[in-house]
Design a protein around this motif. Structure first.
Motif, PDB file in Angstrom:
ATOM      1  N   THR A 187       0.847  -1.195   0.000  1.00  0.00           N
ATOM      2  CA  THR A 187       0.000   0.000   0.000  1.00  0.00           C
ATOM      3  C   THR A 187       0.880   1.241   0.000  1.00  0.00           C
ATOM      4  O   THR A 187       2.038   1.191   0.435  1.00  0.00           O
ATOM      5  N   VAL A 188       0.335   2.350  -0.491  1.00  0.00           N
ATOM      6  CA  VAL A 188       1.051   3.616  -0.491  1.00  0.00           C
ATOM      7  C   VAL A 188       0.038   4.732  -0.221  1.00  0.00           C
ATOM      8  O   VAL A 188      -1.059   4.725  -0.761  1.00  0.00           O
ATOM      9  N   THR A 189       0.421   5.674   0.652  1.00  0.00           N
ATOM     10  CA  THR A 189      -0.430   6.821   0.957  1.00  0.00           C
ATOM     11  C   THR A 189      -0.164   7.925  -0.052  1.00  0.00           C
ATOM     12  O   THR A 189       0.987   8.345  -0.221  1.00  0.00           O
ATOM     13  N   ILE A 190      -1.212   8.380  -0.730  1.00  0.00           N
ATOM     14  CA  ILE A 190      -1.077   9.469  -1.693  1.00  0.00           C
ATOM     15  C   ILE A 190      -2.252  10.433  -1.541  1.00  0.00           C
ATOM     16  O   ILE A 190      -3.283  10.076  -0.970  1.00  0.00           O
ATOM     17  N   THR A 191      -2.064  11.641  -2.041  1.00  0.00           N
ATOM     18  CA  THR A 191      -3.143  12.616  -2.093  1.00  0.00           C
ATOM     19  C   THR A 191      -3.539  12.814  -3.547  1.00  0.00           C
ATOM     20  O   THR A 191      -2.677  13.030  -4.407  1.00  0.00           O
ATOM     21  N   ILE A 192      -4.835  12.725  -3.823  1.00  0.00           N
ATOM     22  CA  ILE A 192      -5.338  12.798  -5.193  1.00  0.00           C
ATOM     23  C   ILE A 192      -6.430  13.859  -5.291  1.00  0.00           C
ATOM     24  O   ILE A 192      -6.962  14.313  -4.287  1.00  0.00           O
ATOM     25  N   ASN A 193      -6.763  14.240  -6.509  1.00  0.00           N
ATOM     26  CA  ASN A 193      -7.916  15.092  -6.731  1.00  0.00           C
ATOM     27  C   ASN A 193      -9.177  14.303  -6.417  1.00  0.00           C
ATOM     28  O   ASN A 193      -9.292  13.120  -6.758  1.00  0.00           O
ATOM     29  N   GLN A 194     -10.127  14.945  -5.770  1.00  0.00           N
ATOM     30  CA  GLN A 194     -11.353  14.254  -5.364  1.00  0.00           C
ATOM     31  C   GLN A 194     -12.114  13.669  -6.553  1.00  0.00           C
ATOM     32  O   GLN A 194     -12.838  12.685  -6.402  1.00  0.00           O
ATOM     33  N   ASN A 195     -11.949  14.256  -7.727  1.00  0.00           N
ATOM     34  CA  ASN A 195     -12.662  13.766  -8.908  1.00  0.00           C
ATOM     35  C   ASN A 195     -12.243  12.352  -9.295  1.00  0.00           C
ATOM     36  O   ASN A 195     -12.983  11.663  -9.997  1.00  0.00           O
ATOM     37  N   ALA A 196     -11.060  11.940  -8.843  1.00  0.00           N
ATOM     38  CA  ALA A 196     -10.560  10.605  -9.194  1.00  0.00           C
ATOM     39  C   ALA A 196     -10.917   9.553  -8.161  1.00  0.00           C
ATOM     40  O   ALA A 196     -10.599   8.368  -8.339  1.00  0.00           O
ATOM     41  N   TRP A 197     -11.605   9.944  -7.090  1.00  0.00           N
ATOM     42  CA  TRP A 197     -11.836   9.026  -5.984  1.00  0.00           C
ATOM     43  C   TRP A 197     -12.651   7.806  -6.381  1.00  0.00           C
ATOM     44  O   TRP A 197     -12.327   6.680  -6.004  1.00  0.00           O
ATOM     45  N   ASN A 198     -13.720   7.963  -7.136  1.00  0.00           N
ATOM     46  CA  ASN A 198     -14.592   6.829  -7.466  1.00  0.00           C
ATOM     47  C   ASN A 198     -13.821   5.718  -8.161  1.00  0.00           C
ATOM     48  O   ASN A 198     -14.021   4.534  -7.871  1.00  0.00           O
ATOM     49  N   ALA A 199     -12.939   6.098  -9.078  1.00  0.00           N
ATOM     50  CA  ALA A 199     -12.160   5.083  -9.789  1.00  0.00           C
ATOM     51  C   ALA A 199     -11.200   4.369  -8.847  1.00  0.00           C
ATOM     52  O   ALA A 199     -11.027   3.145  -8.931  1.00  0.00           O
ATOM     53  N   HIS A 200     -10.577   5.103  -7.931  1.00  0.00           N
ATOM     54  CA  HIS A 200      -9.664   4.472  -6.971  1.00  0.00           C
ATOM     55  C   HIS A 200     -10.429   3.589  -5.986  1.00  0.00           C
ATOM     56  O   HIS A 200      -9.963   2.507  -5.619  1.00  0.00           O
ATOM     57  N   GLN A 201     -11.603   4.039  -5.595  1.00  0.00           N
ATOM     58  CA  GLN A 201     -12.407   3.246  -4.677  1.00  0.00           C
ATOM     59  C   GLN A 201     -12.796   1.915  -5.314  1.00  0.00           C
ATOM     60  O   GLN A 201     -12.836   0.879  -4.639  1.00  0.00           O
ATOM     61  N   ALA A 202     -13.044   1.943  -6.607  1.00  0.00           N
ATOM     62  CA  ALA A 202     -13.399   0.714  -7.330  1.00  0.00           C
ATOM     63  C   ALA A 202     -12.261  -0.289  -7.331  1.00  0.00           C
ATOM     64  O   ALA A 202     -12.478  -1.501  -7.471  1.00  0.00           O
ATOM     65  N   HIS A 203     -11.029   0.188  -7.161  1.00  0.00           N
ATOM     66  CA  HIS A 203      -9.862  -0.693  -7.100  1.00  0.00           C
ATOM     67  C   HIS A 203      -9.634  -1.255  -5.699  1.00  0.00           C
ATOM     68  O   HIS A 203      -8.694  -2.022  -5.480  1.00  0.00           O
ATOM     69  N   GLY A 204     -10.424  -0.816  -4.723  1.00  0.00           N
ATOM     70  CA  GLY A 204     -10.260  -1.284  -3.354  1.00  0.00           C
ATOM     71  C   GLY A 204      -9.498  -0.326  -2.466  1.00  0.00           C
ATOM     72  O   GLY A 204      -9.190  -0.653  -1.310  1.00  0.00           O
ATOM     73  N   ASP A 205      -9.188   0.886  -2.971  1.00  0.00           N
ATOM     74  CA  ASP A 205      -8.519   1.880  -2.136  1.00  0.00           C
ATOM     75  C   ASP A 205      -9.494   2.422  -1.092  1.00  0.00           C
ATOM     76  O   ASP A 205     -10.711   2.327  -1.257  1.00  0.00           O
ATOM     77  N   TYR A 206      -8.945   3.022  -0.037  1.00  0.00           N
ATOM     78  CA  TYR A 206      -9.825   3.607   0.975  1.00  0.00           C
ATOM     79  C   TYR A 206      -9.305   4.962   1.412  1.00  0.00           C
ATOM     80  O   TYR A 206      -8.122   5.295   1.231  1.00  0.00           O
ATOM     81  N   MET A 207     -10.192   5.777   1.983  1.00  0.00           N
ATOM     82  CA  MET A 207      -9.831   7.126   2.412  1.00  0.00           C
ATOM     83  C   MET A 207      -8.922   7.077   3.630  1.00  0.00           C
ATOM     84  O   MET A 207      -9.064   6.222   4.492  1.00  0.00           O
ATOM     85  N   GLY A 208      -8.010   8.053   3.688  1.00  0.00           N
ATOM     86  CA  GLY A 208      -7.132   8.175   4.840  1.00  0.00           C
ATOM     87  C   GLY A 208      -5.763   7.568   4.602  1.00  0.00           C
ATOM     88  O   GLY A 208      -5.499   6.915   3.592  1.00  0.00           O
ATOM     89  N   SER A 209      -4.874   7.783   5.559  1.00  0.00           N
ATOM     90  CA  SER A 209      -3.518   7.283   5.484  1.00  0.00           C
ATOM     91  C   SER A 209      -3.483   5.772   5.678  1.00  0.00           C
ATOM     92  O   SER A 209      -4.289   5.208   6.418  1.00  0.00           O
ATOM     93  N   CYS A 210      -2.525   5.119   5.032  1.00  0.00           N
ATOM     94  CA  CYS A 210      -2.365   3.670   5.192  1.00  0.00           C
ATOM     95  C   CYS A 210      -1.923   3.315   6.612  1.00  0.00           C
ATOM     96  O   CYS A 210      -2.159   2.203   7.083  1.00  0.00           O
ATOM     97  N   SER A 211      -1.283   4.264   7.301  1.00  0.00           N
ATOM     98  CA  SER A 211      -0.759   3.985   8.635  1.00  0.00           C
ATOM     99  C   SER A 211      -1.691   4.443   9.743  1.00  0.00           C
ATOM    100  O   SER A 211      -1.392   4.269  10.920  1.00  0.00           O
TER     101      SER A 211
END
Length: 394
Positions: A335-359
């Protein structure tokens, strides 16, 4: 029938392999169909001279797959990325406070070098500090090329004032200068409450030496375990002012990411004055030890603090309104913690990503506490790069 069955199984396996995406590096299956090139450069602070180690460097392709690496202690990085026009992201910490985005064209089988003028780490955060008697963290912030606004002790009593900032540095001795005129922390309940709400809603604080009183209560400092009044209770941490003026030799940078970013894991730390604040007890499930001498913690941090009674409110600069921190799952299971534009969130969420830091387990900001700090009059040696790392990773 057996041949048909084997053919179906083989096709299924091929599909599973191809669904892995392109994180971290391009595997042999991808390299046959996905042309790539290399991006190289060096990450610097805004001053253009201080190299930054441990920065996350990444690109995101059209399918929202992330290709990432980390800068070395000398700031250098080399990233394999898909061919084409893309954006190179450089971030420290969770990316909300310091980040840079660079339009770049990746050419097949070629190396693209990022000019130094483009790879400087930009300040997104609004930073404040309270002046101290013995610590001048603001001098290190300025030397890195960044800006911080001085606020007063009285400003801490006004949440509308502090809520506009992302990071607040509480220098050692700042409560000395406050001249509160009381030995009882009860009169400072508004300060404790405001700091608690600030952190719970995503703001981060740095507190050094005698500024432990901001955490657990006290007047100029936290004289001993048992004083009431702070927003952290004594099941989490307690202090005593029994440190002697001395040189602490062979201290250890116990956090591996920090050590890698700094390029060293041991150092000597000078405590130039007596009566410095020692950590008598800490909850290891709540705090992470970053620097220690044998088993004695010298610098700790947490992002697990939550005040369930605190109101939900906006903290920090409006520049982050369109950005969010996520924990991205890579193809190789990391896993890696990154900051993205909110417009890209739905696509990342579909990959299994979640909000917040990995740690982290909360959306709260960080609390850093350090027993050593920037001496107001003298060289602090290898403790300096540690404090620079803290500034950029709050």
């Amino acid at each position: 029938m057996r041949q048909n069955y084997l053919f179906i199984v083989l096709c299924s396996l091929v599909l599973l392999v191809n669904c892995k995406g392109g994180d971290d590096s391009v595997n042999p299956e991808d390299s046959k169909t996905l042309p790539t090139g290399t991006i190289e450069g060096k990450v610097f602070a805004k001053n253009g001279t201080k190299p930054i180690g441990g920065a996350t460097v990444f690109t995101i392709d059209s399918k929202n797959q992330v290709y990432h690496t980390y800068s070395n202690a000398d700031g250098s990085f080399s990233l394999t990325a898909p061919e084409g026009n893309t954006t190179l992201h450089i971030q420290t910490g969770n990316g909300l406070n310091f980040r840079t985005e660079i339009p770049i064209t990746v050419k097949k089988d070629e190396t693209t070098n990022v000019p130094t003028k483009d790879s400087k780490l930009n300040q997104i955060a609004k930073i404040a500090y309270v002046e101290g008697s013995y610590d001048e963290i603001e001098a290190i912030i300025t030397n890195l090329g960044y800006t911080a606004t001085e606020i007063s002790y009285q400003d801490l009593k006004n949440f509308n004032t502090i809520s506009q900032y992302d990071i607040i540095f509480l220098n050692c001795g700042s409560r000395n200068l406050a001249q509160t005129g009381t030995s009882s922390p009860g009169n400072d309940l508004s300060v404790f409450s405001n700091l608690s709400t600030f952190i719970t809603n995503g703001g981060s604080i740095y507190s050094s030496d005698w500024a432990a009183a901001y955490l657990v209560g006290g007047n100029q400092n936290a004289q001993s375990c048992g004083i009431a009044g702070g927003f952290l209770d004594f099941t989490k941490i307690c202090f005593n002012i029994n440190g002697n003026a001395s040189m602490y030799n062979n201290c250890t940078v116990s956090n591996t990411a920090m050590a890698s970013a700094l390029g060293f894991s041991t150092l000597d730390i000078q405590y130039d004055m007596s009566l410095w604040q020692k950590i008598q007890y800490y909850d290891p499930l709540f705090w992470e030890v970053l620097v220690q001498k044998d088993n004695e913690p010298l610098m700790i941090r947490t992002n697990k603090y939550v005040d369930k009674t605190a109101p939900k409110t906006t903290v920090g600069t409006s520049l982050n309104n369109n950005h969010m921190t996520i924990c991205h799952h890579t193809a190789n299971g990391n896993t890696v913690t990154i900051t993205i534009n909110q417009n890209a969130w739905n696509a990342h969420q579909a990959h299994g990503d979640y909000m917040g830091s990995c740690s982290g387990t909360t959306s709260s900001g960080n609390i850093y506490y350090t027993t050593f700090h920037n001496h107001a009059s003298g060289n602090i040696g290898k403790a300096g790069p540690i404090l620079e790392y803290v500034i950029l990773n709050l």
